[in-house]
Design an enzyme around this catalytic site. Sequence first.
Site, short mmCIF file in Angstrom:
data_model
loop_
_atom_site.label_atom_id
_atom_site.label_comp_id
_atom_site.label_asym_id
_atom_site.label_seq_id
_atom_site.Cartn_x
_atom_site.Cartn_y
_atom_site.Cartn_z
CD1 TRP A 84 26.89 24.01 28.83
CD2 TRP A 84 28.84 24.54 29.78
NE1 TRP A 84 27.63 24.70 27.90
CE2 TRP A 84 28.84 25.04 28.46
CE3 TRP A 84 29.96 24.76 30.58
CZ2 TRP A 84 29.91 25.74 27.93
CZ3 TRP A 84 31.04 25.45 30.05
CH2 TRP A 84 31.01 25.93 28.74
CG HIS A 85 32.00 23.21 33.39
ND1 HIS A 85 31.00 24.01 33.92
CD2 HIS A 85 33.02 24.06 33.06
CE1 HIS A 85 31.41 25.27 33.93
NE2 HIS A 85 32.62 25.33 33.41
#
Length: 458
Positions: free
Chosen positions: A315-316
């Site tokens: 997600w990052h």
Amino acid sequence: MIFTSPVFVLFFLAVFFVTLAIQKFANDRAKYIFLLSASYFFYGWWDWRFCFLLLFVTLMSYVTAMNSRKKFAYILGVAIPLIVLGIFKYCNFFLDSLALLTGREFMSLQIILPVGISFYTFQALSYVIDVHRGKIPVERDFVKLALYISFFPQLVAGPIVRASDFLPQLNESGRKITLQNFTIGVQIIAMGFFKKIVLADHISVFVDDVFRVPVAFHWATIILAVVSYSLQIYFDFSGYSDIATGCAKCLGYDFVMNFNLPYISRSVTEFWRRWHISLSGWLRDYLYIPIGGNRLGKFRQLVNIMITMLLGGLWHGANWTFVFWGGLNGLALCLEKIFARKKSAPGNFVTFSFISFTWIFFRAENFVKAWQVITGIFTFQDGISQPFFWSFFAIVILAVSQIVATVKSRRENSSVVTGFCPIMNLNTITGLTTFFVFVGIILGLAFTGENPFVYFQF
């Protein structure tokens, strides 16, 4: 429009005073429409075309949540934000990974990553899921739902606000701009500015130099750079969260705390309860628990932890270094679960050292650079020796603030450490003078170059 830019300060002041006037001479709906318009103006400042993407995600969430009791509508409401996120953020990543795996070449797509897409898609998802679960009622007022998803303080880098926290505030007619909220809000904003433009931005100059060419620096300087990045990302992101929280507070709205002095943690488990709390809570409630949590036995719990942290890493950023970073944290969490009853928590220094080590993969451009940093440390590499004043200054600031906050929480018999933003009484000469002296210090020590927030890229 970056929070620390003069144009944002002018924008926020305009929004604040127009909202105050609407509050006095019009009704709440007019205020919501104005704040929604201001939020889209804020988002369109980067690229107006992405306003249509934001509107599309909002419309789909609105329509599917209305019919979320129907399985197809619910699946659609979850799938659409994920598809949007996948196309814009991960399409080329998956194509490149597939090419590496198969040995075939795939044409990369020329896709611009919309600012804040990871945050507002997660908010849209949480709304649809919570409505489906019956945790919150469906919001029939499109303006309110659109304002929840696009509210400008948290739009581009969080915190990830839950619909269950924010929508009730919009339905609360007595929630208005007040002098008390304003005095609290501006102090939180000032602290955020201090963290960002005085500490994080100065530290970033040193960190960027070392991580750009790690083979050129002395091993002790590399260690200092690694520790400095731990400080930089904390001051940068918690600074952003403070500014976002303070802006919302000035306008009469409350956000949940996003950081709770994570570097005092005695274990990695505790760290993730204190770091980026809104994301940790989101991953727990909408990923870890739905895939089984700790309900299906010890082994399955460990698998669920690893899945959650690997996806949290992805997600990052669309890079395997982020996945590896998530995997390292997941492995540590699993080991703590396995040995939880056999020995006590490792302690603050060990936890901080481990977290700082994992940040290497978060910061490095690729595995080659990360490996150069690690080998430079453990082979006692010779090179440029560069002690950096701002890093030591930030370490002292953080250490003192953590000691003060911890002592204060113990005196109050509380397990919650609320950070280091002491709220002063601005109605007194002493409080007002202290505040303006603090603002003067910020302006005097501010980093003069433009340096975007780290989490803007996510």
